[in-house]
Design a protein around this motif. Structure first.
Motif, PDB file in Angstrom:
ATOM      1  N   TYR A 282      22.481  14.613  70.089  1.00  0.00           N
ATOM      2  CA  TYR A 282      22.738  13.908  68.757  1.00  0.00           C
ATOM      3  C   TYR A 282      23.246  12.690  68.490  1.00  0.00           C
ATOM      4  O   TYR A 282      22.984  11.500  67.933  1.00  0.00           O
ATOM      5  CB  TYR A 282      23.550  14.877  67.938  1.00  0.00           C
ATOM      6  N   LEU A 283      24.448  12.679  69.494  1.00  0.00           N
ATOM      7  CA  LEU A 283      25.358  11.043  69.571  1.00  0.00           C
ATOM      8  C   LEU A 283      24.268  10.192  70.362  1.00  0.00           C
ATOM      9  O   LEU A 283      24.402   8.974  69.768  1.00  0.00           O
ATOM     10  CB  LEU A 283      26.310  11.311  70.415  1.00  0.00           C
ATOM     11  N   ALA A 284      23.450  10.639  71.324  1.00  0.00           N
ATOM     12  CA  ALA A 284      22.593   9.511  71.854  1.00  0.00           C
ATOM     13  C   ALA A 284      21.533   9.070  70.831  1.00  0.00           C
ATOM     14  O   ALA A 284      21.316   7.756  70.968  1.00  0.00           O
ATOM     15  CB  ALA A 284      21.947  10.031  73.096  1.00  0.00           C
ATOM     16  N   LYS A 285      21.106   9.764  69.932  1.00  0.00           N
ATOM     17  CA  LYS A 285      19.968   9.363  68.997  1.00  0.00           C
ATOM     18  C   LYS A 285      20.654   8.275  67.933  1.00  0.00           C
ATOM     19  O   LYS A 285      19.897   7.413  67.785  1.00  0.00           O
ATOM     20  CB  LYS A 285      19.570  10.458  68.158  1.00  0.00           C
ATOM     21  N   HIS A 286      21.816   8.514  67.601  1.00  0.00           N
ATOM     22  CA  HIS A 286      22.481   7.597  66.808  1.00  0.00           C
ATOM     23  C   HIS A 286      23.475   6.765  66.989  1.00  0.00           C
ATOM     24  O   HIS A 286      23.647   5.559  66.415  1.00  0.00           O
ATOM     25  CB  HIS A 286      23.413   8.480  65.699  1.00  0.00           C
ATOM     26  N   LEU A 287      23.794   6.511  68.456  1.00  0.00           N
ATOM     27  CA  LEU A 287      24.607   5.381  68.888  1.00  0.00           C
ATOM     28  C   LEU A 287      23.577   4.612  69.771  1.00  0.00           C
ATOM     29  O   LEU A 287      24.303   3.660  70.007  1.00  0.00           O
ATOM     30  CB  LEU A 287      25.641   6.091  69.667  1.00  0.00           C
ATOM     31  N   SER A 288      22.510   4.908  70.070  1.00  0.00           N
ATOM     32  CA  SER A 288      21.729   4.097  71.075  1.00  0.00           C
ATOM     33  C   SER A 288      21.285   2.686  70.255  1.00  0.00           C
ATOM     34  O   SER A 288      21.243   2.950  68.924  1.00  0.00           O
ATOM     35  CB  SER A 288      20.194   4.968  71.345  1.00  0.00           C
TER      36      SER A 288
END
Length: 288
Positions: A282-288
């Motif tokens: 979830y973090l990777a999706k929104h921080l990328s």
């Protein structure tokens, strides 16, 4: 040895038939019979009355069946609980991140994640110190920059860009630096370090800078730059909106260092549970 014959016994008891039990279990009738006989010998009790037409429980068999059924129901419940943990994340997550990046970027996303997965409980500790994850019992850390600890597993979540910038008012008054050597003629807004990072001729360089102002707060440094007090070097999350609005102007772009990685790290020997994996994704999706 203690469990041998239990499943066969329960199937025969519930179907009143060795043949039907063997079909349900997809094994031979002879194997079912052998397991039941071995179980009776081990318990030193007769569990079934057997005739050519009928199979029924003895009194001892009925008592034993009630306990065995309860045990198997418990095992089924345990298996369902583990399956649910795999599909519906639940339980505690303990994580850490740096103070500003955690406040501005990470924890708002964690809160959004918790809205989707209401069975998850999160404990977060923000610190600019390198915390020992194993000693502190942390499941996860969000860190920025180069990773040196080989005992940790890491997943890249995104990148961070650092900008050198100043307000149009400052540049109009003091001029625009076109080379890093010209920074010595300017008022540089300092953070905790006395130098800034640059790339020159394909190599990273730390250039010592000076000025009358030093804050250990990125927000306060950005505010000082907006008010025309000098030139600042800050990560994107402090200045991105001001750059887009034109309140700040980027400088020395050809000397900019490569973007730094933003990483989720976790202990090498710790199994990445479904809830942690979901949060990292979830973090990777929104921080990328």
């Amino acid at each position: 040895m203690q469990w041998e014959g239990i499943s066969e016994f329960v199937h025969v008891a519930e179907n009143a038939s060795f043949t039907q039990a063997s079909k349900k279990m997809a094994i031979s009738t002879a194997q079912v019979s052998r397991q039941i006989s071995a179980l009776e010998n081990r318990l030193n009790v007769k569990l079934f009355y057997r005739t050519t037409r009928k199979v029924s429980l003895t009194e001892e068999g009925r008592v034993f069946y009630q306990h065995c059924r309860s045990v198997l129901d418990g095992l089924d419940a345990a298996e369902r609980a583990i399956t649910n943990l795999q599909t519906t994340p639940q339980g505690k997550i303990k994580l850490t991140a740096s103070v500003t990046y955690g406040e501005q970027q990470v924890l708002p996303l964690v809160s959004d994640f918790m809205l989707q997965y209401s069975e998850v409980a999160v404990s977060a500790y923000l610190s600019n110190q390198q915390i020992d994850l194993v000693e502190g019992g942390y499941d996860l850390a969000i860190r920025i920059g180069k990773l040196a600890d080989s005992s940790m597993m890491a997943k890249k979540l995104g990148t961070r860009t650092s900008y050198v910038c100043a307000s149009p008012e400052y540049l109009e008054k003091h001029g625009i630096p076109h080379a890093i050597s010209e920074l010595s003629k300017h008022s540089c807004l300092l953070g905790t370090l006395d130098y800034w990072h640059f790339m020159e001729s394909g190599k990273e360089k730390n250039i010592r800078v000076a000025g009358k102002l030093r804050y250990n707060s990125g927000y306060s440094l950005a505010d000082a730059a907006l008010k025309g007090l000098g030139i600042v070097q800050l990560p994107d999350y402090y200045v991105q909106n001001h750059l887009q609005s034109g309140e700040l102007i980027t400088l020395l772009d050809s000397y900019r260092v490569p973007d730094e990685g933003i990483w989720a790290i976790y202990p090498h020997n710790r199994h990445l549970s479904p809830k942690i994996r979901l949060l990292v994704d979830y973090l990777a999706k929104h921080l990328s």
